[in-house]
Design a protein around this motif. Structure first.
Motif, PDB file in Angstrom:
ATOM      1  N   LYS A 267      -0.137   4.340  -1.521  1.00 32.31           N
ATOM      2  CA  LYS A 267      -0.991   3.250  -1.069  1.00 32.31           C
ATOM      3  C   LYS A 267      -0.762   2.006  -1.941  1.00 32.31           C
ATOM      4  O   LYS A 267      -0.479   2.113  -3.125  1.00 32.31           O
ATOM      5  N   SER A 268      -0.891   0.825  -1.340  1.00 27.93           N
ATOM      6  CA  SER A 268      -0.743  -0.439  -2.057  1.00 27.93           C
ATOM      7  C   SER A 268      -2.113  -1.031  -2.357  1.00 27.93           C
ATOM      8  O   SER A 268      -3.044  -0.932  -1.550  1.00 27.93           O
TER       9      SER A 268
ATOM     10  N   LYS B 121       0.769  -7.188  -6.174  1.00 27.40           N
ATOM     11  CA  LYS B 121       0.804  -5.897  -5.484  1.00 27.40           C
ATOM     12  C   LYS B 121       1.085  -4.763  -6.470  1.00 27.40           C
ATOM     13  O   LYS B 121       1.984  -4.846  -7.290  1.00 27.40           O
TER      14      LYS B 121
ATOM     15  N   GLU C  43       1.743  -0.592  -6.261  1.00 27.51           N
ATOM     16  CA  GLU C  43       1.986   0.553  -5.391  1.00 27.51           C
ATOM     17  C   GLU C  43       1.802   1.825  -6.201  1.00 27.51           C
ATOM     18  O   GLU C  43       2.500   2.029  -7.199  1.00 27.51           O
TER      19      GLU C  43
END
Length: 80
Positions: A20-21, A49, A51
């Motif tokens: 999931k990010s 972001k 990850e």
């Protein structure tokens, strides 16, 4: 570049899911810390972001001064 607002003087524990990010707030103004809510709009900041490579607890930086963004590196201990 301007200094970000200090959102917290401690790291923020978050349970993340592998694959999931997550979008980490870099400006410090988000009401959804440690994640972005768009409060940076119109500034020089942009979310970062992250990850998750495995599920588990991750300690996100709350002071926004880490050299290991978005994860805490203890920089909050050196704040005035």
């Amino acid at each position: 570049m301007a200094d970000p607002q200090i959102a917290s003087r401690t790291p923020i524990a978050v349970d993340v899911e592998e694959g999931k990010s997550y979008w980490w707030c870099t400006c410090g103004k988000s009401a959804k810390q440690p994640f972005c809510d768009g409060s940076h709009k119109g500034s020089e900041f942009a979310p970062l972001k992250y990850e998750a490579t495995r599920s588990g607890t991750v300690w996100f930086c709350g002071c926004k001064r880490t050299a290991n963004a978005p994860l805490c590196d203890g920089a909050h201990k050196k704040l005035p």
